[in-house]
Design a protein around this motif. Sequence first.
Motif, PDB file in Angstrom:
ATOM      1  N   UNK A   1      -8.452   7.083   9.610  1.00 30.03           N
ATOM      2  CA  UNK A   1      -8.135   6.566   8.283  1.00 30.03           C
ATOM      3  C   UNK A   1      -8.865   7.449   7.279  1.00 30.03           C
ATOM      4  N   UNK A   2      -8.185   7.943   6.243  1.00 27.24           N
ATOM      5  CA  UNK A   2      -8.820   8.914   5.355  1.00 27.24           C
ATOM      6  C   UNK A   2      -9.890   8.365   4.421  1.00 27.24           C
ATOM      7  N   UNK A   3      -9.760   7.096   4.001  1.00 28.92           N
ATOM      8  CA  UNK A   3     -10.688   6.524   3.028  1.00 28.92           C
ATOM      9  C   UNK A   3     -10.996   5.084   3.421  1.00 28.92           C
ATOM     10  N   UNK A   4     -12.256   4.693   3.270  1.00 28.21           N
ATOM     11  CA  UNK A   4     -12.657   3.304   3.491  1.00 28.21           C
ATOM     12  C   UNK A   4     -13.416   2.844   2.258  1.00 28.21           C
TER      13      UNK A   4
ATOM     14  N   UNK B   1       4.166   4.844   8.799  1.00 25.99           N
ATOM     15  CA  UNK B   1       5.612   4.898   8.994  1.00 25.99           C
ATOM     16  C   UNK B   1       6.360   4.912   7.668  1.00 25.99           C
ATOM     17  N   UNK B   2       5.741   4.355   6.629  1.00 26.34           N
ATOM     18  CA  UNK B   2       6.378   4.254   5.314  1.00 26.34           C
ATOM     19  C   UNK B   2       6.072   5.425   4.387  1.00 26.34           C
ATOM     20  N   UNK B   3       4.930   6.089   4.608  1.00 27.63           N
ATOM     21  CA  UNK B   3       4.536   7.197   3.735  1.00 27.63           C
ATOM     22  C   UNK B   3       3.617   8.152   4.485  1.00 27.63           C
ATOM     23  N   UNK B   4       3.673   9.404   4.085  1.00 29.11           N
ATOM     24  CA  UNK B   4       2.757  10.405   4.631  1.00 29.11           C
ATOM     25  C   UNK B   4       1.557  10.599   3.705  1.00 29.11           C
ATOM     26  N   UNK B   5       1.516   9.833   2.613  1.00 28.53           N
ATOM     27  CA  UNK B   5       0.457   9.985   1.620  1.00 28.53           C
ATOM     28  C   UNK B   5      -0.810   9.241   2.048  1.00 28.53           C
ATOM     29  N   UNK B   6      -1.963   9.663   1.505  1.00 31.80           N
ATOM     30  CA  UNK B   6      -3.225   9.019   1.889  1.00 31.80           C
ATOM     31  C   UNK B   6      -3.321   7.571   1.401  1.00 31.80           C
ATOM     32  N   UNK B   7      -4.135   6.802   2.091  1.00 32.28           N
ATOM     33  CA  UNK B   7      -4.392   5.396   1.793  1.00 32.28           C
ATOM     34  C   UNK B   7      -5.770   5.065   2.337  1.00 32.28           C
ATOM     35  N   UNK B   8      -6.210   3.858   2.100  1.00 31.00           N
ATOM     36  CA  UNK B   8      -7.520   3.454   2.607  1.00 31.00           C
ATOM     37  C   UNK B   8      -7.494   2.056   3.182  1.00 31.00           C
ATOM     38  N   UNK B   9      -8.637   1.672   3.731  1.00 26.66           N
ATOM     39  CA  UNK B   9      -8.838   0.342   4.296  1.00 26.66           C
ATOM     40  C   UNK B   9     -10.102  -0.233   3.673  1.00 26.66           C
ATOM     41  N   UNK B  10     -10.043  -1.512   3.290  1.00 27.60           N
ATOM     42  CA  UNK B  10     -11.179  -2.187   2.686  1.00 27.60           C
ATOM     43  C   UNK B  10     -11.850  -3.112   3.697  1.00 27.60           C
ATOM     44  N   UNK B  11     -13.181  -3.005   3.798  1.00 23.57           N
ATOM     45  CA  UNK B  11     -13.991  -3.887   4.647  1.00 23.57           C
ATOM     46  C   UNK B  11     -15.152  -4.436   3.823  1.00 23.57           C
ATOM     47  N   UNK B  12     -15.672  -5.579   4.233  1.00 22.96           N
ATOM     48  CA  UNK B  12     -16.877  -6.137   3.621  1.00 22.96           C
ATOM     49  C   UNK B  12     -17.901  -6.351   4.731  1.00 22.96           C
ATOM     50  N   UNK B  13     -18.799  -5.377   4.940  1.00 22.86           N
ATOM     51  CA  UNK B  13     -19.778  -5.496   6.027  1.00 22.86           C
ATOM     52  C   UNK B  13     -20.583  -6.793   6.006  1.00 22.86           C
TER      53      UNK B  13
ATOM     54  N   UNK C   1       0.840  -1.209   0.000  1.00 22.55           N
ATOM     55  CA  UNK C   1       0.000   0.000   0.000  1.00 22.55           C
ATOM     56  C   UNK C   1       0.871   1.253   0.000  1.00 22.55           C
ATOM     57  N   UNK C   2       1.887   1.287   0.834  1.00 16.51           N
ATOM     58  CA  UNK C   2       2.785   2.446   0.888  1.00 16.51           C
ATOM     59  C   UNK C   2       3.557   2.604  -0.419  1.00 16.51           C
ATOM     60  N   UNK C   3       3.992   1.500  -1.019  1.00 12.97           N
ATOM     61  CA  UNK C   3       4.725   1.572  -2.287  1.00 12.97           C
ATOM     62  C   UNK C   3       3.841   2.139  -3.395  1.00 12.97           C
ATOM     63  N   UNK C   4       2.589   1.717  -3.440  1.00 17.26           N
ATOM     64  CA  UNK C   4       1.657   2.241  -4.441  1.00 17.26           C
ATOM     65  C   UNK C   4       1.449   3.735  -4.222  1.00 17.26           C
ATOM     66  N   UNK C   5       1.271   4.145  -2.984  1.00 17.36           N
ATOM     67  CA  UNK C   5       1.087   5.574  -2.686  1.00 17.36           C
ATOM     68  C   UNK C   5       2.314   6.376  -3.107  1.00 17.36           C
ATOM     69  N   UNK C   6       3.495   5.882  -2.776  1.00 16.78           N
ATOM     70  CA  UNK C   6       4.729   6.584  -3.125  1.00 16.78           C
ATOM     71  C   UNK C   6       4.926   6.664  -4.640  1.00 16.78           C
ATOM     72  N   UNK C   7       4.386   5.699  -5.376  1.00 15.22           N
ATOM     73  CA  UNK C   7       4.486   5.696  -6.837  1.00 15.22           C
ATOM     74  C   UNK C   7       3.436   6.599  -7.485  1.00 15.22           C
ATOM     75  N   UNK C   8       2.536   7.167  -6.678  1.00 10.18           N
ATOM     76  CA  UNK C   8       1.542   8.097  -7.193  1.00 10.18           C
ATOM     77  C   UNK C   8       0.122   7.580  -7.220  1.00 10.18           C
ATOM     78  N   UNK C   9      -0.066   6.290  -6.962  1.00 10.85           N
ATOM     79  CA  UNK C   9      -1.407   5.715  -6.958  1.00 10.85           C
ATOM     80  C   UNK C   9      -2.039   5.765  -5.581  1.00 10.85           C
ATOM     81  N   UNK C  10      -3.084   4.983  -5.400  1.00  6.82           N
ATOM     82  CA  UNK C  10      -3.801   4.929  -4.130  1.00  6.82           C
ATOM     83  C   UNK C  10      -3.979   3.471  -3.749  1.00  6.82           C
TER      84      UNK C  10
END
Length: 156
Positions: free
Chosen positions: A97-100, A65-77, A34-43
């Motif tokens: 968490x900024x996005x779910x 700890x790996x990035x200051x960029x936004x990320x999300x968490x996936x759940x299946x209610x 997730x952090x690598x994708x964020x650092x590469x410009x994706x989400x």
Amino acid sequence: MHDAPPATPLCRLLGCRLPLVLAGMGGVSRSELVAAVAEAGGFGFLGMVREPLALIEREVVQVRQRTALPFGVNLIPAATPAPLLRAQVDLLIALQVPVVSLFWDVDAGVIARLRAAGITVVHQIGSAAEALQAQEAGAQALIAQGVEAGGHVRGR
């Protein structure tokens, strides 16, 4: 030198540079990826369906700890026992968490709780009817799944 890609509405909503999204795949979409994708410009979305609270918290901390960029968490209610789902949502709110992202049946109550906490909600849908339900419930972006999707296929 390459020109920067144009910002899309999705990029502006998620806070990423490129309109590339890593799915919250269980067991695969963990903090390092997730952090690598964020650092590469994706989400990137952490795949945290039915995971214990301690693992969710650890993975969120490790992404940060790996990035200051936004990320999300996936759940299946629909695939998560109600007490665990409530605790997971409480934790994501507490961790800011900024996005779910959510999937399967539209749970308007979960969407409302997340939105009230200022969390952006993305909902994966498999039909036009689900798209309308998710939109009416307050989802801010939709992921349209086709029949070729891996994992939990709902696309029609």
